[in-house]
Scaffold this motif. Structure first.
Motif, short mmCIF file in Angstrom:
data_model
loop_
_atom_site.label_atom_id
_atom_site.label_comp_id
_atom_site.label_asym_id
_atom_site.label_seq_id
_atom_site.Cartn_x
_atom_site.Cartn_y
_atom_site.Cartn_z
N GLY A 164 0.81 -1.21 0.00
CA GLY A 164 0.00 0.00 0.00
C GLY A 164 0.84 1.26 0.00
O GLY A 164 0.52 2.24 -0.69
N ARG A 165 1.92 1.22 0.76
CA ARG A 165 2.82 2.39 0.81
C ARG A 165 3.49 2.61 -0.55
O ARG A 165 3.63 3.75 -1.01
N ASP A 166 3.91 1.54 -1.20
CA ASP A 166 4.52 1.69 -2.52
C ASP A 166 3.53 2.27 -3.52
O ASP A 166 3.90 3.11 -4.36
N ALA A 167 2.27 1.83 -3.44
CA ALA A 167 1.25 2.38 -4.33
C ALA A 167 1.04 3.86 -4.05
O ALA A 167 0.91 4.68 -4.97
N TRP A 168 0.97 4.23 -2.77
CA TRP A 168 0.81 5.63 -2.38
C TRP A 168 1.98 6.47 -2.90
O TRP A 168 1.79 7.55 -3.48
N ASP A 169 3.20 5.97 -2.73
CA ASP A 169 4.37 6.73 -3.19
C ASP A 169 4.38 6.85 -4.71
O ASP A 169 4.81 7.87 -5.27
N THR A 170 3.93 5.80 -5.41
CA THR A 170 3.82 5.88 -6.86
C THR A 170 2.85 6.98 -7.27
O THR A 170 3.12 7.81 -8.15
N PHE A 171 1.69 7.01 -6.61
CA PHE A 171 0.71 8.05 -6.87
C PHE A 171 1.30 9.43 -6.63
O PHE A 171 1.18 10.33 -7.48
N CYS A 172 1.93 9.61 -5.49
CA CYS A 172 2.48 10.93 -5.14
C CYS A 172 3.53 11.37 -6.15
O CYS A 172 3.57 12.55 -6.55
N GLY A 173 4.37 10.45 -6.59
CA GLY A 173 5.42 10.80 -7.54
C GLY A 173 4.89 11.25 -8.88
O GLY A 173 5.60 11.93 -9.64
N LEU A 174 3.66 10.89 -9.20
CA LEU A 174 3.05 11.25 -10.48
C LEU A 174 2.11 12.45 -10.39
O LEU A 174 1.51 12.86 -11.38
N CYS A 175 1.97 13.02 -9.18
CA CYS A 175 1.18 14.24 -9.02
C CYS A 175 1.94 15.43 -9.61
O CYS A 175 3.17 15.41 -9.72
N ASP A 176 1.22 16.48 -9.97
CA ASP A 176 1.84 17.69 -10.51
C ASP A 176 1.27 18.90 -9.80
O ASP A 176 0.11 19.27 -10.04
N PRO A 177 2.03 19.54 -8.92
CA PRO A 177 3.38 19.14 -8.53
C PRO A 177 3.35 17.97 -7.56
O PRO A 177 2.35 17.80 -6.83
N PRO A 178 4.42 17.18 -7.53
CA PRO A 178 4.46 16.11 -6.55
C PRO A 178 4.62 16.69 -5.15
O PRO A 178 5.18 17.79 -4.99
N PRO A 179 4.12 16.00 -4.15
CA PRO A 179 4.33 16.51 -2.80
C PRO A 179 5.81 16.51 -2.42
O PRO A 179 6.57 15.64 -2.87
N VAL A 180 6.18 17.50 -1.63
CA VAL A 180 7.53 17.51 -1.06
C VAL A 180 7.57 16.44 0.02
O VAL A 180 6.70 16.37 0.89
N THR A 181 8.56 15.57 -0.03
CA THR A 181 8.69 14.53 0.98
C THR A 181 9.89 14.85 1.86
O THR A 181 10.89 15.43 1.41
N ALA A 182 9.78 14.46 3.12
CA ALA A 182 10.86 14.74 4.07
C ALA A 182 10.72 13.80 5.26
O ALA A 182 9.73 13.08 5.40
N ARG A 183 11.73 13.81 6.10
CA ARG A 183 11.71 13.07 7.36
C ARG A 183 11.89 14.11 8.46
O ARG A 183 13.00 14.63 8.68
N VAL A 184 10.83 14.41 9.16
CA VAL A 184 10.85 15.44 10.19
C VAL A 184 11.33 14.83 11.50
O VAL A 184 10.83 13.79 11.93
N PRO A 185 12.32 15.45 12.16
CA PRO A 185 12.87 14.87 13.38
C PRO A 185 11.81 14.64 14.44
O PRO A 185 10.97 15.50 14.72
N TYR A 186 11.85 13.44 15.02
CA TYR A 186 10.98 13.10 16.16
C TYR A 186 11.68 11.99 16.94
O TYR A 186 11.75 10.85 16.47
#
Length: 462
Positions: A164-186
């Motif tokens: 499911g996560r791979d499918a979600w990331d595939t979707f996000c990568g094809l959005c225009d603009p694609p979402p900014v991805t990051a790892r926020v410290p926690y």
């Protein structure tokens, strides 16, 4: 059915109650109760199970209300492209034809996700086709994930999450603009975030932080907020917190009651961005996050607005009294009751329900569930659920808050009104109803109506 206090020595009485199926009411995995009931009356015995009147006619996809609720969520997602009516109803028919069970449900929806992630027949998929097929696949993998612990392959849980996560990331990568991805410290485990923007400009915009519940996936935040924000020219932040998504299924980090320590770093990260108006950051919380949002707002005062969907003050009360009464001050006594008087007599379906409901609060419980076993330490996850109670901090909230409620709310009946009444900040209360097709927890059949209510309120606050 009446519920009485059960003493430690009343093993047979407890076994009889459990065998009768009362544990299936635990936190929303309830079977429909026979006969009519007042859907909005708080119950000391746990959540109210919706009767047939709450899902009449075509709204009843499955006879079991837990499966039916999940099926309705999938249908509701169709309005935002996160499912397809024909695909969902075809899957429903296939499950019912095979005989409704966790096994048939998982197998059917997993296969549907696999089909969508493969190339379509007789054509080469362009990016738009691949994008929307991936989003629907994320939905169907999430459907399978929810019930996999009750199937004959519970060890597939992590793999199903990753699909499911791979499918979600595939979707996000094809959005225009694609979402900014990051790892926020926690702490020692960063939070994965997906920051959606209407365009690539640095124009400062209002931003909504979308918080999932105890068992939702990223695709649910698409249905319940991302396009609604983008359509209004706002930003939307999707994230996995402790007890959710990647942090739970991969990093093995369970829920924390101190949700302000989760939201604070997200606000820090957003406030440093040139395309975010730091004075217009809102926080929404779906399902059990209707408890997490008030907790965060009580201590994090940079929020411009907050929405609890629905309002929740004590998630522990979503478990029936027979389950809550197992918990004693002593760990040893609690676990002795659990392991000697309860676990040996749990029907398989009930055991799977409890494994699912407790796994976000205990890594040993999650790992045992993946082995097809019931956890032996009841005390630790039960105390973790108890720790989410926010009744003692609601008075600290100064942030304007919208509290949603739903006709037939089956998980936290009465709690939205309790939260609203306890608030001392500017507040509003809205109840979504069956007359508009928006009944039941989180309005599974009407997420667009749901978003209209939430975002119209936020616009007034901004």
């Amino acid at each position: 059915m009446t519920h009485g206090s059960i003493s430690p020595s009343a093993g047979p009485a407890r076994r009889a109650l459990l065998a009768a199926g009362t544990v299936l009411a635990a936190a929303g995995c309830s079977r429909a109760a026979p006969g009519p009931a007042d859907p909005d009356r708080p119950s000391a015995s746990g959540p109210a199970a919706p009767d047939a009147g709450q899902t009449p006619g075509a709204m009843t996809l499955f006879k079991d209300s837990a499966f039916n609720f999940n099926g309705l969520l999938a249908l509701g997602a169709c309005g935002r492209g996160a499912a397809e009516v024909g695909e969902v109803l075809t899957a429903v028919n296939a499950v019912n034809a095979a005989g409704l069970s966790s096994q048939s449900y998982v197998r059917t929806f997993r296969r549907l996700g696999d089909q969508l992630m493969a190339a379509p027949r007789d054509s080469a998929a362009d990016d738009e086709t691949r994008r929307w097929r991936a989003l629907r696949a994320a939905q169907y993998y999430g459907q399978a994930l929810f019930f996999v612990l009750g199937s004959d392959r519970p060890g597939d849980e992590k793999r199903l999450y990753q699909a499911g996560r791979d499918a979600w990331d595939t979707f996000c990568g094809l959005c225009d603009p694609p979402p900014v991805t990051a790892r926020v410290p926690y702490g020692t485990t960063p939070l994965p975030v997906w920051f959606f923007r209407p365009d690539r400009s640095d124009r400062r915009r209002p931003t909504v932080i979308l918080t999932n519940g105890s068992d939702g996936q990223n695709v649910d935040m698409w249905t319940y907020g991302v396009p609604a924000a983008l359509d209004r020219g706002w930003n939307a932040l999707v994230y996995d917190g402790p007890g959710q998504g990647q942090l739970l299924f991969v990093d093995q980090v369970t829920f924390t009651p101190a949700w302000e320590k989760v939201v604070g770093p997200l606000i820090d990260w957003l406030s440093r961005r040139p395309d975010v108006d730091a004075g217009k950051i809102a926080l929404t919380g779906l399902s059990m996050a209707g408890d997490l949002v008030p907790r965060a707002a009580a201590f994090e005062h940079r929020l411009a607005a907050a929405v609890a969907m629905p309002g929740c003050v004590e998630p522990w009360r979503a478990f029936p009294a027979e389950i809550r009464e197992i918990l004693r001050p002593s760990r040893a006594e609690t676990n002795a009751i659990w392991n000697k008087d309860v676990v040996p007599h749990l029907p398989a379906a009930d055991a799977a329900t409890l494994r699912k409901r407790f796994e976000p609060f205990s890594v040993p419980a999650m790992l045992a569930a993946r082995r097809g076993e019931t956890f032996t330490d009841f005390y630790t996850p039960a105390r973790a659920v108890q720790a989410l109670t926010v009744t003692d901090v609601v008075s600290r909230i100064s942030t304007p808050m919208l509290v949603l409620d739903y006709e037939g709310e089956q998980f936290y009946p009465g709690q939205p009104r309790e939260l609203y009444d306890a608030l001392r900040s500017p507040k509003d209360y809205v109840k979504l109803t069956a007359a508009e097709g928006a009944q039941l927890h989180c309005s599974p059949m009407a997420p667009q109506t749901h978003c209209e209510v939430v975002f119209d309120w936020l616009r007034q606050r901004f």
